[in-house]
Design a protein around this motif. Structure first.
Motif, PDB file in Angstrom:
ATOM      1  N   GLY A 190       0.765  -1.279   0.011  1.00  0.00           N
ATOM      2  CA  GLY A 190       0.123   0.082   0.064  1.00  0.00           C
ATOM      3  C   GLY A 190       0.779   1.210  -0.127  1.00  0.00           C
ATOM      4  O   GLY A 190       0.518   2.127  -0.786  1.00  0.00           O
ATOM      5  N   GLY A 191       1.792   1.361   0.986  1.00  0.00           N
ATOM      6  CA  GLY A 191       2.707   2.334   1.022  1.00  0.00           C
ATOM      7  C   GLY A 191       3.442   2.725  -0.408  1.00  0.00           C
ATOM      8  O   GLY A 191       3.707   3.824  -0.678  1.00  0.00           O
TER       9      GLY A 191
ATOM     10  N   ASP B 206      -1.204   2.006   4.781  1.00  0.00           N
ATOM     11  CA  ASP B 206      -1.246   0.553   5.222  1.00  0.00           C
ATOM     12  C   ASP B 206      -1.833   0.370   6.701  1.00  0.00           C
ATOM     13  O   ASP B 206      -1.979  -0.419   7.189  1.00  0.00           O
ATOM     14  CB  ASP B 206       0.139  -0.215   5.141  1.00  0.00           C
ATOM     15  N   ARG B 207      -2.020   1.735   7.248  1.00  0.00           N
ATOM     16  CA  ARG B 207      -2.579   1.663   8.412  1.00  0.00           C
ATOM     17  C   ARG B 207      -4.029   1.997   8.729  1.00  0.00           C
ATOM     18  O   ARG B 207      -4.801   1.366   9.354  1.00  0.00           O
ATOM     19  CB  ARG B 207      -1.934   2.819   9.358  1.00  0.00           C
ATOM     20  N   THR B 208      -4.560   2.897   7.762  1.00  0.00           N
ATOM     21  CA  THR B 208      -5.961   3.057   7.579  1.00  0.00           C
ATOM     22  C   THR B 208      -6.738   2.216   6.673  1.00  0.00           C
ATOM     23  O   THR B 208      -7.858   1.838   6.816  1.00  0.00           O
ATOM     24  CB  THR B 208      -6.082   4.591   7.420  1.00  0.00           C
ATOM     25  N   GLY B 209      -6.221   1.969   5.753  1.00  0.00           N
ATOM     26  CA  GLY B 209      -7.011   1.053   4.731  1.00  0.00           C
ATOM     27  C   GLY B 209      -7.179   2.064   3.462  1.00  0.00           C
ATOM     28  O   GLY B 209      -7.320   3.193   3.405  1.00  0.00           O
TER      29      GLY B 209
ATOM     30  N   TYR C 196     -12.741   9.321   2.707  1.00  0.00           N
ATOM     31  CA  TYR C 196     -12.414  10.538   3.181  1.00  0.00           C
ATOM     32  C   TYR C 196     -12.046  11.562   2.095  1.00  0.00           C
ATOM     33  O   TYR C 196     -12.517  12.790   2.375  1.00  0.00           O
ATOM     34  CB  TYR C 196     -11.257  10.471   4.077  1.00  0.00           C
ATOM     35  N   GLY C 197     -11.250  10.747   1.195  1.00  0.00           N
ATOM     36  CA  GLY C 197     -10.937  11.650   0.207  1.00  0.00           C
ATOM     37  C   GLY C 197     -12.119  12.282  -0.882  1.00  0.00           C
ATOM     38  O   GLY C 197     -12.293  13.553  -0.919  1.00  0.00           O
ATOM     39  N   LEU C 198     -13.118  11.488  -1.344  1.00  0.00           N
ATOM     40  CA  LEU C 198     -14.277  11.639  -2.060  1.00  0.00           C
ATOM     41  C   LEU C 198     -15.039  12.754  -1.138  1.00  0.00           C
ATOM     42  O   LEU C 198     -15.897  13.759  -1.735  1.00  0.00           O
ATOM     43  CB  LEU C 198     -14.950  10.677  -2.340  1.00  0.00           C
ATOM     44  N   GLY C 199     -15.465  12.577   0.224  1.00  0.00           N
ATOM     45  CA  GLY C 199     -16.336  13.247   1.086  1.00  0.00           C
ATOM     46  C   GLY C 199     -15.631  14.786   1.033  1.00  0.00           C
ATOM     47  O   GLY C 199     -16.359  15.743   1.030  1.00  0.00           O
TER      48      GLY C 199
ATOM     49  N   GLU D 205     -12.160  -3.931   1.327  1.00  0.00           N
ATOM     50  CA  GLU D 205     -10.579  -3.312   1.967  1.00  0.00           C
ATOM     51  C   GLU D 205      -9.888  -4.450   1.466  1.00  0.00           C
ATOM     52  O   GLU D 205      -9.847  -5.803   1.649  1.00  0.00           O
ATOM     53  CB  GLU D 205     -10.856  -3.368   3.322  1.00  0.00           C
ATOM     54  N   THR D 206      -8.846  -3.923   0.812  1.00  0.00           N
ATOM     55  CA  THR D 206      -7.480  -4.754   0.428  1.00  0.00           C
ATOM     56  C   THR D 206      -6.210  -4.752   1.220  1.00  0.00           C
ATOM     57  O   THR D 206      -5.415  -5.439   0.707  1.00  0.00           O
ATOM     58  CB  THR D 206      -7.199  -4.423  -1.256  1.00  0.00           C
ATOM     59  N   LYS D 207      -6.332  -3.841   2.176  1.00  0.00           N
ATOM     60  CA  LYS D 207      -5.209  -3.782   3.143  1.00  0.00           C
ATOM     61  C   LYS D 207      -4.643  -5.170   3.465  1.00  0.00           C
ATOM     62  O   LYS D 207      -5.471  -5.961   4.289  1.00  0.00           O
ATOM     63  CB  LYS D 207      -5.464  -2.873   4.233  1.00  0.00           C
TER      64      LYS D 207
END
Length: 559
Positions: A155-156, A332-335, A342-345, A464-466
């Protein structure tokens, strides 16, 4: 807490990622480089037209020519993105990136020679070729990085793709100011500097290994894959990675050479494909490219001077870089799913504020103090809009598309997703000027509506794919498809249990008839896969001898 998350990040892996993401830096540079010199490019087009035809070109025609210069980049991106899967399978991830740099060099040289050739057609051709180059990069680079990264860092490290894009944007915006290369004479040099990432990647990438997954699963070169993994992990202990790839190969053996048509028609893969496509649309139809391509003009229309508007545009690039750096440990922490929501909102909220700032200018334009206040509101809202884009929609669509598919269908899926991304990119680039003219102060409202739709879709449909392997992610969709069948099978199994319980109380003749019926397969029985085990639903009941005693008589039953 941060140190364990860096486990597996070796020096050589960092080098390989740096060499690969130069392709995404190229994409970011060419996305933003056309913004700052807009006025100079339009003046050049006016001069060329007058030299050719001896008359002045209409202002509307100049705007159309400039929009062609902007959007033809996306047409090339569509072609490159669509062919990315084929190139990845034929030449490998690393090999495809190396060959792609030839296009980068040719496109940059053409753009740099535009003024010398006194032809805006050369500019169009150069933008098209560099678009093909960037389209291939957007397909090959995320694929390569997702396949060489350890599971705990995928993820990172995937976010580094977006970091390179934002750095490219920032560099193009800084170099595009009038004090450096944003002048009437030097803007072709600004466009021609796209040659630098291509040459740098040609120098660095040959020392990197090919994707171990490509070597093992696609080419069946196990020893080469081991060598690549040993270099990337700086360790001889690579059996865990090899076993994960073998498990993926076994799970996807039937789809090892899956085509785009087979991918679209596959019931199991249709759901992740739809998610991948919608995630790409959520990036492009969010309105971010309207900001990237036309931010200088947007700020000027909100009341800023031309010089202030250019510095505000540089602020957009700087914020993109900073917020992308912040999002790397959060990924990798939040998912992925949470950050995308959050971004779209946040983008939805600040797109509304951008519209409000335009409305204030329209209704209170006669009050100078109100104009000044509105200009600040417009700038702050636009910068906040970019902040939330960098948090989620900037990087997650590229990453999650590669994560949703295993080795077999991944190249075809990336090609389709990237094609959709570039098509939406083209539509925004070509339509935004006309949309701005038609909607005026309400220009961002369509983007607000799209953001609301994409937020709902992400909340309801995106998993979620984290920290999940490719096989585990595929199992999520396989189990989703089997859920309704599983309910039916459980109901059928319960009915069989009831029949077996009553069997002891029926006459011997009827019991024998039931046993014969049990030996016939039930039309609704089926076998489904769950992970690596196979479970049989509604198995045949074991034979039991007929009961020795006659059945009891039930009172008031007539038996």
């Amino acid at each position: 807490m941060a140190l364990p998350r860096l486990q597996g990040l070796t020096l050589f892996l960092s080098y390989a990622i740096l060499a690969a993401v130069l392709g995404m830096l190229q994409f970011g540079y060419n996305t933003g480089v056309i913004n700052a010199p807009e006025v100079n490019i339009e003046n050049f087009m006016k001069d060329v037209y007058k030299d050719r035809y001896g008359e002045d070109i209409k202002e509307s025609a100049v705007k159309r020519l400039y929009s062609v210069a902007v959007s033809i980049f996306a047409i090339g991106g569509m072609l490159g993105g669509f062919s990315g899967g084929m190139i990845a399978n034929r030449f490998g991830r690393k090999g495809g990136l190396l060959l792609n740099n030839v296009l980068g060099i040719v496109g940059a040289c053409l753009m740099g020679c535009t003024k010398i050739a006194n032809s805006y057609e050369i500019l169009f051709l150069g933008r098209f070729i560099i678009g093909v180059n960037c389209g291939l990069n957007t397909s090959l680079v995320p694929m390569y990085i997702s396949e060489i990264a350890p599971l705990n860092l995928r993820g990172g490290l995937g976010t580094v793709n977006q970091l390179a894009v934002t750095v490219g944007l920032l560099v193009s915006q800084v170099l595009g100011i009038e004090q450096i290369l944003g002048t009437r004479d030097r803007w072709p040099v600004l466009l021609g500097l796209a040659i630098c990432p291509a040459i740098l990647q040609l120098l660095l990438l040959p020392f990197c290994p090919e994707s171990p997954r490509y070597l093992l699963i696609t080419k069946q070169w196990e020893e080469e894959a081991r060598k690549a993994l040993r270099r990337l992990r700086a360790s001889n202990q690579v059996e865990e990675d090899i076993e994960e790839m073998r498990a993926e190969e076994r799970a996807q053996q039937a789809e090892a050479s899956i085509s785009m048509t087979e991918l679209i028609c596959s019931p199991t893969l249709r759901a992740p494909l739809v998610i991948g496509v919608v995630m790409q649309l959520s990036q492009q139809l969010s309105g971010i490219n309207a900001v990237f391509y036309y931010s200088t003009d947007l700020f000027m229309s909100s009341g800023l001077t031309e010089e202030s508007a250019k510095f505000a545009t540089i602020g957009i690039g700087a914020i993109m870089v900073g917020m992308t750096l912040v999002s790397i440990p959060l990924m990798d922490r939040t998912g992925r799913r949470t950050l995308h929501l959050y971004g779209l909102g946040g983008m939805f909220i600040f797109s509304i504020f951008i519209t409000i700032s335009f409305l204030i200018k329209e209704f209170f334009g006669f009050v100078q103090e109100m104009i000044d206040w509105m200009s600040y509101l417009s700038v702050v809202s636009t910068l906040s809009f970019v902040v939330f884009f960098a948090v989620g929609p900037g990087s997650i669509p590229w990453m999650i598309t590669a994560e949703l598919f295993s080795q077999g269908p991944r190249p075809a899926a990336m090609s389709i997703a990237v094609l959709v991304n570039w098509m939406a990119n083209f539509l925004v680039g070509i339509c935004f000027p006309s949309m701005k003219t038609a909607l005026d102060t309400y220009t961002f409202l369509p983007f607000s509506a799209f953001l609301a739709i994409f937020w709902i879709f992400t909340y309801k449909k995106v998993p979620e794919t984290k920290n999940k392997t490719f096989e585990e992610i595929l199992a999520l969709f396989r189990h989703g498809n089997d859920r309704s069948s599983l309910r039916e099978s459980r109901l059928y199994g319960s009915m069989l249990n009831c029949v077996n319980a009553l069997e002891e109380h029926i006459p011997p003749a009827e019991s024998a008839a039931l046993m014969v019926a049990e030996e016939k397969p039930h039309p609704d029985s089926f076998v489904f896969a769950a992970g690596s085990e196979r479970s049989s639903i509604a198995p045949a009941q074991p034979e039991r001898p007929p009961p020795p005693l006659p059945p009891p008589r039930f009172p008031n039953s007539g038996v």
